[in-house]
Design a protein around this motif. Structure first.
Motif, PDB file in Angstrom:
ATOM      1  N   PRO A  84      25.965  -3.619  -2.884  1.00  0.00           N
ATOM      2  CA  PRO A  84      24.803  -2.765  -3.174  1.00  0.00           C
ATOM      3  C   PRO A  84      25.170  -1.444  -3.833  1.00  0.00           C
ATOM      4  CG  PRO A  84      24.622  -3.712  -0.979  1.00  0.00           C
ATOM      5  CD  PRO A  84      25.996  -4.037  -1.475  1.00  0.00           C
ATOM      6  N   ALA A  85      26.402  -0.971  -3.643  1.00  0.00           N
ATOM      7  CA  ALA A  85      26.815   0.280  -4.283  1.00  0.00           C
ATOM      8  C   ALA A  85      26.859   0.142  -5.794  1.00  0.00           C
ATOM      9  CB  ALA A  85      28.185   0.700  -3.750  1.00  0.00           C
ATOM     10  N   ASN A  86      27.037  -1.074  -6.289  1.00  0.00           N
ATOM     11  CA  ASN A  86      27.051  -1.293  -7.738  1.00  0.00           C
ATOM     12  C   ASN A  86      25.653  -1.392  -8.331  1.00  0.00           C
ATOM     13  OD1 ASN A  86      29.871  -1.335  -7.983  1.00  0.00           O
ATOM     14  ND2 ASN A  86      29.963  -3.507  -7.448  1.00  0.00           N
ATOM     15  N   VAL A  87      24.654  -1.561  -7.479  1.00  0.00           N
ATOM     16  CA  VAL A  87      23.261  -1.564  -7.939  1.00  0.00           C
ATOM     17  C   VAL A  87      22.807  -0.096  -7.912  1.00  0.00           C
ATOM     18  CG1 VAL A  87      20.926  -2.430  -7.533  1.00  0.00           C
ATOM     19  CG2 VAL A  87      22.911  -3.872  -7.018  1.00  0.00           C
ATOM     20  N   VAL A  88      22.944   0.576  -9.043  1.00  0.00           N
ATOM     21  CA  VAL A  88      22.787   2.039  -9.056  1.00  0.00           C
ATOM     22  C   VAL A  88      21.356   2.484  -9.300  1.00  0.00           C
ATOM     23  CG1 VAL A  88      25.181   2.373  -9.741  1.00  0.00           C
ATOM     24  CG2 VAL A  88      23.407   2.211 -11.508  1.00  0.00           C
ATOM     25  N   CYS A  89      20.522   1.580  -9.776  1.00  0.00           N
ATOM     26  CA  CYS A  89      19.123   1.935 -10.020  1.00  0.00           C
ATOM     27  C   CYS A  89      18.251   0.713  -9.779  1.00  0.00           C
ATOM     28  CB  CYS A  89      18.935   2.440 -11.452  1.00  0.00           C
ATOM     29  SG  CYS A  89      17.276   3.050 -11.846  1.00  0.00           S
ATOM     30  N   VAL A  90      17.156   0.917  -9.077  1.00  0.00           N
ATOM     31  CA  VAL A  90      16.178  -0.142  -8.833  1.00  0.00           C
ATOM     32  C   VAL A  90      14.807   0.382  -9.231  1.00  0.00           C
ATOM     33  CG1 VAL A  90      15.055  -1.615  -7.115  1.00  0.00           C
ATOM     34  CG2 VAL A  90      17.510  -1.133  -6.915  1.00  0.00           C
ATOM     35  N   VAL A  91      14.144  -0.348 -10.109  1.00  0.00           N
ATOM     36  CA  VAL A  91      12.772  -0.049 -10.519  1.00  0.00           C
ATOM     37  C   VAL A  91      11.899  -1.203 -10.057  1.00  0.00           C
ATOM     38  CG1 VAL A  91      11.199   0.360 -12.451  1.00  0.00           C
ATOM     39  CG2 VAL A  91      13.530   1.297 -12.508  1.00  0.00           C
ATOM     40  N   GLN A  92      10.833  -0.873  -9.348  1.00  0.00           N
ATOM     41  CA  GLN A  92       9.919  -1.891  -8.829  1.00  0.00           C
ATOM     42  C   GLN A  92       8.502  -1.529  -9.236  1.00  0.00           C
ATOM     43  OE1 GLN A  92       8.940  -1.745  -4.660  1.00  0.00           O
ATOM     44  NE2 GLN A  92       9.173  -3.967  -4.451  1.00  0.00           N
ATOM     45  N   ASP A  93       7.861  -2.442  -9.987  1.00  0.00           N
ATOM     46  CA  ASP A  93       6.483  -2.201 -10.424  1.00  0.00           C
ATOM     47  C   ASP A  93       6.363  -0.875 -11.170  1.00  0.00           C
ATOM     48  OD1 ASP A  93       3.820  -2.943 -10.691  1.00  0.00           O
ATOM     49  OD2 ASP A  93       3.216  -1.927  -8.844  1.00  0.00           O
ATOM     50  N   GLY A  94       7.426  -0.510 -11.894  1.00  0.00           N
ATOM     51  CA  GLY A  94       7.423   0.728 -12.669  1.00  0.00           C
ATOM     52  C   GLY A  94       7.820   1.965 -11.902  1.00  0.00           C
TER      53      GLY A  94
ATOM     54  N   THR B 175       0.807  -1.225   0.000  1.00  0.00           N
ATOM     55  CA  THR B 175       0.000   0.000   0.000  1.00  0.00           C
ATOM     56  C   THR B 175       0.839   1.273   0.000  1.00  0.00           C
ATOM     57  OG1 THR B 175      -0.157  -0.090   2.425  1.00  0.00           O
ATOM     58  CG2 THR B 175      -1.940  -1.120   1.157  1.00  0.00           C
ATOM     59  N   GLY B 176       2.165   1.127  -0.049  1.00  0.00           N
ATOM     60  CA  GLY B 176       3.019   2.295  -0.132  1.00  0.00           C
ATOM     61  C   GLY B 176       3.312   2.978   1.189  1.00  0.00           C
ATOM     62  N   ARG B 177       2.950   2.356   2.300  1.00  0.00           N
ATOM     63  CA  ARG B 177       3.262   2.969   3.590  1.00  0.00           C
ATOM     64  C   ARG B 177       4.767   2.966   3.860  1.00  0.00           C
ATOM     65  NH1 ARG B 177      -1.836   0.671   4.398  1.00  0.00           N
ATOM     66  NH2 ARG B 177      -3.242   1.800   5.838  1.00  0.00           N
ATOM     67  N   ILE B 178       5.446   1.905   3.444  1.00  0.00           N
ATOM     68  CA  ILE B 178       6.892   1.830   3.508  1.00  0.00           C
ATOM     69  C   ILE B 178       7.393   1.310   2.172  1.00  0.00           C
ATOM     70  CG2 ILE B 178       6.997   1.480   5.995  1.00  0.00           C
ATOM     71  CD1 ILE B 178       7.444  -1.496   5.500  1.00  0.00           C
ATOM     72  N   THR B 179       8.681   1.492   1.936  1.00  0.00           N
ATOM     73  CA  THR B 179       9.287   1.049   0.694  1.00  0.00           C
ATOM     74  C   THR B 179      10.164  -0.163   0.960  1.00  0.00           C
ATOM     75  OG1 THR B 179       9.291   3.291  -0.175  1.00  0.00           O
ATOM     76  CG2 THR B 179      10.746   1.722  -1.239  1.00  0.00           C
ATOM     77  N   GLY B 180       9.932  -1.228   0.212  1.00  0.00           N
ATOM     78  CA  GLY B 180      10.713  -2.444   0.377  1.00  0.00           C
ATOM     79  C   GLY B 180      10.321  -3.446  -0.680  1.00  0.00           C
ATOM     80  N   PRO B 181      10.930  -4.620  -0.653  1.00  0.00           N
ATOM     81  CA  PRO B 181      10.536  -5.662  -1.595  1.00  0.00           C
ATOM     82  C   PRO B 181       9.092  -6.096  -1.331  1.00  0.00           C
ATOM     83  CG  PRO B 181      12.551  -6.231  -0.385  1.00  0.00           C
ATOM     84  CD  PRO B 181      11.947  -5.064   0.306  1.00  0.00           C
ATOM     85  N   ARG B 182       8.391  -6.539  -2.367  1.00  0.00           N
ATOM     86  CA  ARG B 182       7.097  -7.165  -2.124  1.00  0.00           C
ATOM     87  C   ARG B 182       7.348  -8.426  -1.304  1.00  0.00           C
ATOM     88  NH1 ARG B 182       8.036  -7.392  -7.251  1.00  0.00           N
ATOM     89  NH2 ARG B 182       6.566  -5.757  -7.821  1.00  0.00           N
TER      90      ARG B 182
END
Length: 433
Positions: free
Chosen positions: A403-413, A137-144
């Motif tokens: 994790p520093a090499n993971v420069v962008c994360v897109v989740q569900d758009g 529901t977007g209350r917090i940000t994290g993996p599904r």
């Protein structure tokens, strides 16, 4: 947009270009690739730039991520976490901790996991369903989140964290005890009533439990069958079995479980049975490679880990060689949170091809969770879960472990992380937990 904790609250169409694409299917990488997602967060194109729809005019009205030649991959899965705990051993007296602080700390671990490139987790003990709802529901940000909520164990078994006086060191959040077939069915009903997406059982003893050994058997085979049958009666929920010693592994496979967690003692017979029955193995190698520290561990725990580390590496190496169906999982909490993709390096160290390791953390993991029709690969019709990483993980799988090499994360758009300003037109929505 350079803050790793940035998270979009609005979603627009996205176009990732100037990228090397590894799509999660095991297919060869595509140089100079494009991935396009519509405003609903659904991928509409993933392939060579030469055949991609144009980026200008009426054909595309969203925003462009310039990957700058970096690698684009599907969002990863961690199929074995314990996000409610900073450290799994000992579990600690949860009832003595301020529940508000526990909640905030858990939200922080969810965020760290997402920033590591993991967009979906399967939590196998201790995580309440409220966190699943909070993320959705977007209350917090994290993996599904897929959560087992609590673990079914017999009295004195691996997940029995009660003191002799009855005090539950987990605050009642870790386990359900079952010592008969009927009690096993009742325990399933209790965790399903709590909202569990799957059921977790203990088929063996373990490393962190003080009064048993990994070779000790947990629930009886008939009790495991009862658990599996009860799950069948309630929508076919999957069953994950903590199973380290081979006797308990065989009991779990014969009992009909969906996955073997850890599988340290997996022998040829067990590997053959798992293959015949379509059982997944989640080897949690991070607990062997990154989870051993004499200075911070109880002596019994350290001794078991040292004794079993070589056995584990030999058996899982053979499982890799024989093509066992492996999905990525870390047992985070036993090993550090937020470094989940180090597990890929450990799989490769034991003989897995880097591309196969990536598939284990994407497509195969999605198959285990029953979501491969939506997640795990970058293809038209799939959900836009993707990461952009520095370097070439096929040449050096270790780049994904930092994790520093993971420069962008897109989740569900939604752009959840962008440390290099790859999407400069995005407006930060503010820091979220």
């Amino acid at each position: 947009m350079t803050d790793a904790t940035t998270s979009e609250t609005t979603r627009t169409a996205l176009r990732v270009e100037n990228a090397t694409l590894i799509d999660g299917t095991g297919a060869s990488p595509i140089a100079d690739a494009v991935v396009i997602a519509d405003a609903e967060g659904t991928i509409t194109y993933a392939g060579p730039a030469a055949t991609a729809p144009p980026a200008s005019g009426d054909a595309f009205t969203g925003r462009v991520i310039d990957a700058g030649g970096r690698t684009v991959l599907p969002g990863f899965f961690d199929c074995h976490t314990h996000l409610a705990y900073a450290h799994a051993t000992p579990p600690g007296r949860r009832g003595e901790l301020d529940p508000v602080l526990v909640t905030y700390d858990t939200a922080t671990r969810l965020r760290q996991t997402l920033d590591a490139g993991v967009t979906t987790v399967r939590d196998l003990g201790g995580l309440a369903t409220g966190y699943r709802t909070a993320v959705a529901t977007g209350r917090i940000t994290g993996p599904r989140v897929h959560t087992a909520v609590r673990i079914i164990s017999h009295t004195g078994g691996h997940a029995d964290v009660r003191l002799p006086d009855g005090t539950d060191l987990s605050g009642g959040e870790m386990s359900e005890l079952a010592d008969t077939v009927d009690e096993a069915r009742l325990a399933v009903r209790k965790v399903l009533r709590a909202g569990a997406d799957l059921v977790k059982i203990c088929a063996t003893g373990g490393m962190g439990s003080p009064y048993d050994q990994p070779d000790d058997e947990g629930l009886l085979e008939e009790e495991i069958r009862a658990v599996v049958d009860e799950c069948r009666r309630h929508g076919g929920k999957p069953v994950a079995a903590h199973a380290q010693g081979n006797a308990g592994i065989l009991n779990a496979i014969r009992g009909g479980v969906t996955s073997i967690e850890h599988g340290y003692g997996l022998d040829d017979r067990a590997r053959e049975m798992a293959g015949e029955r379509g059982v997944f193995v989640v080897p949690t190698l991070s607990t062997v490679y990154a989870g051993i520290d004499k200075a911070t561990m109880e002596p019994y725990h350290y001794e078991k880990k040292v004794r079993w580390s070589g056995i584990t590496k030999e058996n899982i190496s053979r499982a890799i060689e024989q093509g066992t169906r492996i999905a990525l999982g870390t047992d985070a909490a036993v090993c550090p949170h937020g470094q989940n993709l180090m597990e890929l390096s450990y799989l490769v160290d034991l003989g897995m091809d880097p591309m196969d390791a990536i598939v284990a953390g994407t497509r195969t993991a999605a198959e285990l969770l029953g979501v491969a029709d939506r997640l795990g690969t970058l293809a038209p019709g799939r959900v836009a879960d993707l990461i952009v990483c520095e370097g070439d993980p096929l040449a050096d799988i270790g780049v994904l472990g930092d994790p520093a090499n993971v420069v962008c994360v897109v989740q569900d758009g939604h752009v959840r992380k962008d440390t290099k300003g790859l999407l400069p037109s995005a407006t930060p929505a503010g820091r979220r937990p």
